[in-house]
Design a protein around this motif. Structure first.
Motif, PDB file in Angstrom:
ATOM      1  N   THR A  94       0.840  -1.199   0.000  1.00 25.07           N
ATOM      2  CA  THR A  94       0.000   0.000   0.000  1.00 25.07           C
ATOM      3  C   THR A  94       0.872   1.246   0.000  1.00 25.07           C
ATOM      4  N   ARG A  95       1.917   1.246   0.783  1.00 25.32           N
ATOM      5  CA  ARG A  95       2.818   2.398   0.836  1.00 25.32           C
ATOM      6  C   ARG A  95       3.488   2.636  -0.519  1.00 25.32           C
ATOM      7  N   LEU A  96       3.887   1.553  -1.197  1.00 29.69           N
ATOM      8  CA  LEU A  96       4.504   1.681  -2.514  1.00 29.69           C
ATOM      9  C   LEU A  96       3.486   2.171  -3.546  1.00 29.69           C
ATOM     10  N   LEU A  97       2.275   1.684  -3.483  1.00 24.38           N
ATOM     11  CA  LEU A  97       1.214   2.134  -4.380  1.00 24.38           C
ATOM     12  C   LEU A  97       1.016   3.650  -4.254  1.00 24.38           C
ATOM     13  N   VAL A  98       0.972   4.131  -3.031  1.00 25.69           N
ATOM     14  CA  VAL A  98       0.797   5.565  -2.784  1.00 25.69           C
ATOM     15  C   VAL A  98       2.015   6.338  -3.276  1.00 25.69           C
ATOM     16  N   ALA A  99       3.203   5.856  -2.968  1.00 17.78           N
ATOM     17  CA  ALA A  99       4.424   6.551  -3.392  1.00 17.78           C
ATOM     18  C   ALA A  99       4.493   6.647  -4.917  1.00 17.78           C
ATOM     19  N   ARG A 100       4.109   5.593  -5.608  1.00 13.28           N
ATOM     20  CA  ARG A 100       4.098   5.614  -7.073  1.00 13.28           C
ATOM     21  C   ARG A 100       3.098   6.631  -7.605  1.00 13.28           C
ATOM     22  N   ALA A 101       1.915   6.664  -7.012  1.00 15.21           N
ATOM     23  CA  ALA A 101       0.886   7.609  -7.467  1.00 15.21           C
ATOM     24  C   ALA A 101       1.337   9.045  -7.236  1.00 15.21           C
ATOM     25  N   VAL A 102       1.923   9.309  -6.082  1.00 13.07           N
ATOM     26  CA  VAL A 102       2.404  10.660  -5.783  1.00 13.07           C
ATOM     27  C   VAL A 102       3.555  11.031  -6.718  1.00 13.07           C
ATOM     28  N   ALA A 103       4.473  10.102  -6.957  1.00  8.71           N
ATOM     29  CA  ALA A 103       5.593  10.373  -7.864  1.00  8.71           C
ATOM     30  C   ALA A 103       5.084  10.620  -9.290  1.00  8.71           C
ATOM     31  N   ALA A 104       4.130   9.833  -9.736  1.00  6.58           N
ATOM     32  CA  ALA A 104       3.563  10.025 -11.070  1.00  6.58           C
ATOM     33  C   ALA A 104       2.908  11.401 -11.170  1.00  6.58           C
ATOM     34  N   PHE A 105       2.187  11.783 -10.133  1.00  7.31           N
ATOM     35  CA  PHE A 105       1.541  13.097 -10.146  1.00  7.31           C
ATOM     36  C   PHE A 105       2.579  14.216 -10.174  1.00  7.31           C
ATOM     37  N   ARG A 106       3.637  14.075  -9.392  1.00  6.64           N
ATOM     38  CA  ARG A 106       4.699  15.090  -9.376  1.00  6.64           C
ATOM     39  C   ARG A 106       5.329  15.252 -10.746  1.00  6.64           C
ATOM     40  N   ILE A 107       5.578  14.145 -11.424  1.00  8.15           N
ATOM     41  CA  ILE A 107       6.164  14.192 -12.764  1.00  8.15           C
ATOM     42  C   ILE A 107       5.203  14.905 -13.717  1.00  8.15           C
ATOM     43  N   TRP A 108       3.931  14.532 -13.655  1.00  8.29           N
ATOM     44  CA  TRP A 108       2.936  15.194 -14.495  1.00  8.29           C
ATOM     45  C   TRP A 108       2.874  16.688 -14.179  1.00  8.29           C
ATOM     46  N   LEU A 109       2.872  17.016 -12.912  1.00  6.02           N
ATOM     47  CA  LEU A 109       2.775  18.409 -12.500  1.00  6.02           C
ATOM     48  C   LEU A 109       3.944  19.213 -13.056  1.00  6.02           C
TER      49      LEU A 109
END
Length: 185
Positions: free
Chosen positions: A148-163
């Protein structure tokens, strides 16, 4: 009614401050300058924000609250990955809708050490909170496992890259790009 007026005044104060920061630089703007621009008394300012640094972190707080609300509103039958993807997509829509206001914030935040050092902005803390929100949706509360922690970290990292792409490159289809980045994450 009173709470709505207070929220409007608080948002206007943030907008006035962001405009001043963009024009003069964060360090050159005083609380008195912000109060004058927002047409509020210093006492009102400090009721809203304990410090100028807290004001600068407000857009990050707003975005975190948006994600939290999206997670809380997600249908219970969705799995964690779907909930996160929808929450990040919703946040992307929020960023696009408020693009002008947030672009100023991102420009100032990149230069202001006060933002980078603000504990509210630390991504590891935000990831922990998102993980807890996902866990709270489950019928039987469980401890956060690494998945779950990795899933969240990936989603946040993906969003940061998009941002970063959306703010600096100005992609022609920002939400389509966000969907692509989230699917890859």
């Amino acid at each position: 009614m009173r709470e709505r007026k207070r929220a409007h005044s608080r948002a206007a104060t943030v907008d006035a401050a962001l405009a001043l920061f963009a024009a003069r630089g964060y360090a050159a703007v005083t609380v008195a300058d912000i109060c004058e621009a927002a047409q509020i008394a210093p006492r009102t300012f400090f009721r809203y924000f304990p410090t100028k640094e807290d004001l600068l972190a407000e857009p990050a707080r707003e975005m975190a609250a948006h994600v939290a609300a999206s997670i809380a509103a997600a249908p219970p039958e969705l799995d964690d990955a779907e909930v996160l993807r929808a929450a990040m997509r919703s946040l992307g829509e929020h960023v696009i809708t408020h693009r002008e206001r947030l672009a100023g914030y991102f420009a100032v935040a990149a230069e202001a050490s006060a933002v980078r050092s603000n504990p509210f902005v630390r991504l590891s803390d935000r990831e922990r909170e998102l993980t807890e929100r996902l866990l709270a949706r489950r019928p039987a509360p469980a401890a956060a496992d690494w998945r779950t922690r990795l899933l969240v970290a990936r989603a946040v990292a993906a969003f940061r890259i998009w941002l970063d792409d959306a703010v600096t490159a100005g992609t022609p289809d920002p939400l389509g790009h966000l969907d692509e980045v989230l699917a890859a994450g």
